[in-house]
Design a protein around this motif. Sequence first.
Motif, mmCIF file in Angstrom:
data_model
loop_
_atom_site.group_PDB
_atom_site.id
_atom_site.type_symbol
_atom_site.label_atom_id
_atom_site.label_comp_id
_atom_site.label_asym_id
_atom_site.label_seq_id
_atom_site.Cartn_x
_atom_site.Cartn_y
_atom_site.Cartn_z
ATOM 1 N N LEU A 165 84.315 82.119 55.105
ATOM 2 C CA LEU A 165 83.125 82.206 54.256
ATOM 3 C C LEU A 165 82.516 80.829 54.001
ATOM 4 C CD1 LEU A 165 84.473 84.813 51.682
ATOM 5 C CD2 LEU A 165 82.732 85.228 53.425
ATOM 6 N N SER A 166 83.379 79.835 53.791
ATOM 7 C CA SER A 166 82.906 78.479 53.506
ATOM 8 C C SER A 166 82.230 77.849 54.708
ATOM 9 C CB SER A 166 84.076 77.588 53.057
ATOM 10 O OG SER A 166 84.677 78.090 51.884
ATOM 11 N N PHE A 171 75.084 81.851 55.280
ATOM 12 C CA PHE A 171 74.864 82.696 56.448
ATOM 13 C C PHE A 171 75.651 83.987 56.226
ATOM 14 C CE2 PHE A 171 73.758 78.591 58.030
ATOM 15 C CZ PHE A 171 72.838 78.804 59.034
ATOM 16 N N THR A 172 75.113 85.107 56.684
ATOM 17 C CA THR A 172 75.811 86.375 56.547
ATOM 18 C C THR A 172 76.893 86.488 57.621
ATOM 19 O OG1 THR A 172 73.836 87.429 55.644
ATOM 20 C CG2 THR A 172 75.570 88.879 56.487
ATOM 21 N N VAL A 173 78.113 86.823 57.194
ATOM 22 C CA VAL A 173 79.237 86.968 58.113
ATOM 23 C C VAL A 173 79.544 88.451 58.277
ATOM 24 C CG1 VAL A 173 81.599 86.282 58.652
ATOM 25 C CG2 VAL A 173 80.175 84.789 57.259
ATOM 26 N N ASN A 174 79.642 88.891 59.509
ATOM 27 C CA ASN A 174 79.906 90.293 59.807
ATOM 28 C C ASN A 174 81.305 90.692 59.360
ATOM 29 O OD1 ASN A 174 80.966 92.477 61.913
ATOM 30 N ND2 ASN A 174 78.752 92.693 61.727
ATOM 31 N N ARG A 175 81.405 91.836 58.721
ATOM 32 C CA ARG A 175 82.679 92.325 58.195
ATOM 33 C C ARG A 175 83.720 92.510 59.309
ATOM 34 N NH1 ARG A 175 84.305 95.161 53.536
ATOM 35 N NH2 ARG A 175 86.005 96.624 53.892
ATOM 36 N N LYS A 176 83.290 93.095 60.414
ATOM 37 C CA LYS A 176 84.221 93.330 61.524
ATOM 38 C C LYS A 176 84.737 92.009 62.078
ATOM 39 C CE LYS A 176 84.792 95.759 65.912
ATOM 40 N NZ LYS A 176 84.199 96.716 66.875
ATOM 41 N N GLU A 177 83.870 90.999 62.134
ATOM 42 C CA GLU A 177 84.283 89.685 62.630
ATOM 43 C C GLU A 177 85.418 89.118 61.778
ATOM 44 O OE1 GLU A 177 82.430 85.162 62.955
ATOM 45 O OE2 GLU A 177 81.079 86.882 62.891
ATOM 46 N N ILE A 178 85.297 89.261 60.455
ATOM 47 C CA ILE A 178 86.345 88.782 59.547
ATOM 48 C C ILE A 178 87.642 89.531 59.794
ATOM 49 C CG2 ILE A 178 87.061 88.617 57.129
ATOM 50 C CD1 ILE A 178 84.118 88.234 56.398
ATOM 51 N N LEU A 179 87.550 90.857 59.890
ATOM 52 C CA LEU A 179 88.749 91.676 60.096
ATOM 53 C C LEU A 179 89.470 91.315 61.390
ATOM 54 C CD1 LEU A 179 87.309 95.094 58.906
ATOM 55 C CD2 LEU A 179 89.264 93.909 57.876
ATOM 56 N N MET A 180 88.708 91.098 62.444
ATOM 57 C CA MET A 180 89.325 90.774 63.733
ATOM 58 C C MET A 180 89.970 89.386 63.702
ATOM 59 S SD MET A 180 88.970 93.525 65.378
ATOM 60 C CE MET A 180 89.625 92.959 66.952
ATOM 61 N N LYS A 181 89.344 88.437 63.031
ATOM 62 C CA LYS A 181 89.886 87.080 62.983
ATOM 63 C C LYS A 181 91.161 86.999 62.142
ATOM 64 C CE LYS A 181 85.797 84.222 63.822
ATOM 65 N NZ LYS A 181 84.869 83.209 63.246
ATOM 66 N N ILE A 182 91.197 87.733 61.026
ATOM 67 C CA ILE A 182 92.322 87.599 60.097
ATOM 68 C C ILE A 182 93.409 88.638 60.340
ATOM 69 C CG2 ILE A 182 93.011 87.648 57.660
ATOM 70 C CD1 ILE A 182 90.302 86.532 56.940
ATOM 71 N N TYR A 221 79.290 89.894 54.454
ATOM 72 C CA TYR A 221 79.265 89.105 53.225
ATOM 73 C C TYR A 221 78.387 87.880 53.388
ATOM 74 C CZ TYR A 221 83.216 92.119 52.329
ATOM 75 O OH TYR A 221 83.998 93.231 52.197
ATOM 76 N N HIS A 222 77.739 87.506 52.281
ATOM 77 C CA HIS A 222 76.847 86.337 52.259
ATOM 78 C C HIS A 222 77.305 85.453 51.098
ATOM 79 C CE1 HIS A 222 72.919 84.536 53.447
ATOM 80 N NE2 HIS A 222 72.999 84.009 52.244
ATOM 81 N N PHE A 223 77.897 84.302 51.435
ATOM 82 C CA PHE A 223 78.459 83.393 50.439
ATOM 83 C C PHE A 223 77.468 82.251 50.209
ATOM 84 C CE2 PHE A 223 82.057 80.187 49.474
ATOM 85 C CZ PHE A 223 81.993 80.479 48.120
ATOM 86 N N THR A 224 76.851 82.256 49.035
ATOM 87 C CA THR A 224 75.851 81.238 48.695
ATOM 88 C C THR A 224 76.501 80.157 47.840
ATOM 89 O OG1 THR A 224 74.108 82.892 48.711
ATOM 90 C CG2 THR A 224 73.615 80.812 47.609
ATOM 91 N N THR A 225 76.336 78.905 48.263
ATOM 92 C CA THR A 225 76.859 77.771 47.510
ATOM 93 C C THR A 225 75.830 76.653 47.491
ATOM 94 O OG1 THR A 225 77.813 76.452 49.314
ATOM 95 C CG2 THR A 225 79.134 78.297 48.496
ATOM 96 N N PRO A 226 75.879 75.769 46.486
ATOM 97 C CA PRO A 226 74.990 74.612 46.485
ATOM 98 C C PRO A 226 75.441 73.576 47.491
ATOM 99 C CG PRO A 226 76.495 74.457 44.644
ATOM 100 C CD PRO A 226 76.763 75.789 45.301
ATOM 101 N N ILE A 227 74.522 72.675 47.856
ATOM 102 C CA ILE A 227 74.881 71.574 48.740
ATOM 103 C C ILE A 227 75.705 70.559 47.988
ATOM 104 C CG2 ILE A 227 73.934 69.629 50.046
ATOM 105 C CD1 ILE A 227 73.508 72.220 51.423
ATOM 106 N N ALA A 228 76.771 70.074 48.629
ATOM 107 C CA ALA A 228 77.608 69.053 47.998
ATOM 108 C C ALA A 228 76.864 67.728 47.953
ATOM 109 C CB ALA A 228 78.877 68.875 48.795
#
Length: 228
Positions: A165-166, A171-182, A221-228
């Motif tokens: 996610l970080s 950027f939106t991350v595909n749910r299936k992509e996460i499942l396959m990677k982890i 999932y779409h993880f929104t964070t501020p710029i460091a």
Amino acid sequence: MIKILYVEDEPFLGKIVKESLESRNFDVKMVTDGNQVMKTFEQYRPDICVLDVMLPNKDGYTLGAEIRQLKPGLPIIFLTAKTQTDDVLKGFQAGGNDYIRKPFSMEELIVRINNLLLLSSSKGIVQNGSIPLGKYEFLPHKYELRLNETCRKLSHRETELLKILSENRNFTVNRKEILMKIWGDDSFFNSRNLDVYITKLRDYLKEDETLDLMTIKGVGYHFTTPIA
């Protein structure tokens, strides 16, 4: 020079925005008709797209989805007068990274353009291996999430999920992509496990209201964070 594909069917507004961006050393190609966008996109090869939602012949959401298919990592900002949450979600589902409501200031647009360009090129990872997440510091190599003097130890899968996610923040991350990677597969059981881990991460990150881990129904999932 950064190349911006700007799609806007309001001539007066378009002229102002285009000239303002060009005065700040951006190269801008403006298109006013939705049917002309993809041809221009392929010829121009922009670094970022700024798309109005309401366009003649083909709307911005459709264009965003088509662009995302061709260039998965290209930053896309939607411009719209719509204010409903469903419209924001629709924008993210169409592949958008950010969403600006009209009327907007040029300063806001330029900051958001620069932020997305920075994120798309660096993913926000610093050289010492830590990833700044708002008030938090994430150290994947140590399985740690730190907030001031507090350090939370993460499990292996919590770490892998937060790392994905970080590295794809805003950027939106595909749910299936996460499942396959982890987990290695996208079975129903593992899918429910992912829901549990997402809930845990939201709880771990709740002390910083600038962080938003949004579920995009049917996508991921779409993880929104501020710029460091």
